[in-house]
Design an enzyme around this catalytic site. Structure first.
Site, PDB file in Angstrom:
ATOM      1  CG  HIS A 124      -1.875   2.076   0.776  1.00  0.00           C
ATOM      2  ND1 HIS A 124      -1.609   1.559  -0.470  1.00  0.00           N
ATOM      3  CD2 HIS A 124      -1.830   3.439   0.642  1.00  0.00           C
ATOM      4  CE1 HIS A 124      -1.424   2.560  -1.320  1.00  0.00           C
ATOM      5  NE2 HIS A 124      -1.539   3.702  -0.671  1.00  0.00           N
ATOM      6  NE  ARG A 126      -7.770   0.448   1.311  1.00  0.00           N
ATOM      7  CZ  ARG A 126      -8.560   1.220   0.567  1.00  0.00           C
ATOM      8  NH1 ARG A 126      -9.660   1.725   1.072  1.00  0.00           N
ATOM      9  NH2 ARG A 126      -8.250   1.491  -0.681  1.00  0.00           N
ATOM     10  CD  GLU A 127      -2.736  -1.695   0.882  1.00  0.00           C
ATOM     11  OE1 GLU A 127      -1.502  -1.865   0.786  1.00  0.00           O
ATOM     12  OE2 GLU A 127      -3.381  -0.963   0.099  1.00  0.00           O
ATOM     13  NE  ARG A 182      -5.081   4.657  -1.444  1.00  0.00           N
ATOM     14  CZ  ARG A 182      -4.501   3.765  -2.248  1.00  0.00           C
ATOM     15  NH1 ARG A 182      -4.725   2.481  -2.097  1.00  0.00           N
ATOM     16  NH2 ARG A 182      -3.699   4.153  -3.215  1.00  0.00           N
ATOM     17  CG  ASN A 199       2.484   3.850  -2.929  1.00  0.00           C
ATOM     18  OD1 ASN A 199       3.702   4.071  -2.879  1.00  0.00           O
ATOM     19  ND2 ASN A 199       1.964   2.867  -3.663  1.00  0.00           N
ATOM     20  NE  ARG A 200      -1.749   6.931  -6.504  1.00  0.00           N
ATOM     21  CZ  ARG A 200      -1.654   5.646  -6.118  1.00  0.00           C
ATOM     22  NH1 ARG A 200      -0.634   5.239  -5.374  1.00  0.00           N
ATOM     23  NH2 ARG A 200      -2.557   4.769  -6.518  1.00  0.00           N
ATOM     24  CG  HIS A 252       1.251  -1.681  -1.479  1.00  0.00           C
ATOM     25  ND1 HIS A 252       0.532  -0.529  -1.275  1.00  0.00           N
ATOM     26  CD2 HIS A 252       2.556  -1.310  -1.530  1.00  0.00           C
ATOM     27  CE1 HIS A 252       1.359   0.499  -1.216  1.00  0.00           C
ATOM     28  NE2 HIS A 252       2.600   0.056  -1.362  1.00  0.00           N
ATOM     29  CE1 TYR A 304      -3.171   1.747  -9.222  1.00  0.00           C
ATOM     30  CE2 TYR A 304      -4.850   0.044  -9.440  1.00  0.00           C
ATOM     31  CZ  TYR A 304      -4.011   0.807  -8.657  1.00  0.00           C
ATOM     32  OH  TYR A 304      -3.988   0.621  -7.296  1.00  0.00           O
ATOM     33  CD  GLU A 327      -0.971  -4.021  -4.707  1.00  0.00           C
ATOM     34  OE1 GLU A 327      -1.676  -4.314  -3.725  1.00  0.00           O
ATOM     35  OE2 GLU A 327      -0.795  -2.851  -5.095  1.00  0.00           O
TER      36      GLU A 327
END
Ligand code: 0X9
Ligand code: ZN
Length: 361
Positions: A124, A126-127, A182, A199-200, A252, A304, A327
């Site tokens: 991702h 922005r991470e 992202r 990541n999907r 992440h 989630y 994370e």
């Protein structure tokens, strides 16, 4: 080969005349010590697209090299690979816009085919703390080998593999245009909205709950599983090491969580008790460092539902029991824009967690 490197200009501001944003760009001053190093710099200039501002005609004369944010991580790795026999780098693939996706390997004996500790970082865009943490860990492992007993034992036991920037286009875009970008930078046919959430884009539960078919969504899964060159690259890398990957960690931010499969459903893996023990070992050591609170458990229960993630793919399709998403800091005060002063503390506590986790599995 040891070349003296000096960063003498950290940040440029917007170049108004050409409307190019040089935020985060640097000029690195390199002073070669030997004629061999002068030749190395000259070969580097002709074999790369790096922007040389001055050249060393002899030893002890400086070369100034202009580098963009995504390339000076990569420049550090290239330098490390050329100076440290423990380290090698591989161009594992290229992104939608043609940037290289690099994997760095730390191994004290490449022919031994040791079990592997495997990391992807900054999938991702922005991470940013995730690439910084991975590069800091690479630096800590390589400088600690032979002097730090715990690091030496962990390198003698495992090969360590890192993709520090798994989404280089998105990462570059998050520096140049949109700090909070992202996804990758794929053109979505029939839509003005750009990008697939990498990541999907993996096969486990592809297209299910917690992902979107809409190109404008931040969790757009793409047209099919592994449609994106960046996800194909990670998939090929982990498949190439099939049977040897003892642990696979996707880095992440943010939320301060250590997460296991499943992510695409609230079901629990059969090995969940073993995973919980391993996560507890990691989280306990991480928290013991500075008291940063962390939670752990399966993604579907702690966070989630998210379908098509790396962690589920490594677990379900590659047979890596110890497959996790971490994370990193923080819990939202700064969020993705974690201040630079927190990079080393974040990396330090995370590394303590990873060491304890690797010693526990
Ligand atoms: O939604 C995500 O992709 C991750 N959170 S983030 O804020 N970094 O975007 C969580 C995914 C976690 N699940 C697994 N990969 N297991
Ligand atoms: Zn993320």
């Amino acid at each position: 080969m040891k070349i003296h490197v000096q960063i003498f200009c950290a940040l440029f501001s917007l170049a108004i005349a050409t409307k190019v944003d040089y935020s985060g760009h640097m000029v690195i001053r390199v002073v070669p010590q030997t004629e061999e190093q002068v030749k190395f710099l000259s070969a580097l200039e002709s074999s790369s697209s790096i922007d040389f501002w001055t050249r060393s005609v002899t030893a002890n004369r400086f070369t100034d090299i202009h580098v963009s944010p995504e390339s000076y991580i990569m420049a550090y790795l290239a330098d490390l690979a050329s100076t440290n026999p423990l380290v090698s780098t591989l161009v594992a693939g290229t992104s939608v816009e043609g940037r290289e996706i690099i994997q760095a390997t730390i191994s004290s004996d490449r022919s031994a085919n040791k079990p592997i500790a495997w990391f992807d970082c900054n999938i991702h865009a922005r991470e940013w703390i995730t690439a910084a943490t991975c590069v800091w860990i690479i630096d800590t492992i390589t400088s600690g080998y032979g002097t730090d007993a715990e690091i030496t034992a962990l390198v003698d036991q495992y090969d360590w593999k890192f993709v520090p920037v798994a989404n280089p286009d998105g990462y570059a875009y998050s520096w140049s245009n949109d700090r909070l970008w992202r996804k990758n930078r794929a053109i979505n046919s029939g839509s003005a909205c750009v990008g697939v959430d990498l990541n999907r884009n993996f096969p486990s539960g592809f297209g299910g709950e917690g992902s979107s078919s809409l190109p404008c969504s931040e969790t757009h899964h793409g047209v099919s599983a592994l449609s994106e060159p960046e996800s194909q690259t990670l998939d090929a890398l982990i498949a190439a090491d099939r049977g040897r990957v003892k642990a696979a960690i996707s880095m992440h931010s943010y939320s301060q969580l250590w997460l296991s499969s499943y992510s695409y459903s609230s079901a629990l893996p059969v090995e969940y008790p073993e995973m919980m023990n391993a996560m507890k070992a990691g989280v306990d050591a991480l928290v013991a460092t500075y008291g940063t609170p962390y939670e752990y458990g399966s993604t579907g229960t702690v966070l989630y539902i998210a379908s098509g993630t790396t962690t589920d793919h490594y677990y379900e399709n590659e047979g890596v029991v110890h497959s996790y998403t971490i994370e990193l800091r923080d819990k939202g005060r700064y969020g993705f824009e974690l201040p630079a002063s927190q990079i080393v503390p974040t990396a330090t506590e995370t590394w303590n967690g990873i060491k304890a986790f690797m010693n526990a599995i």
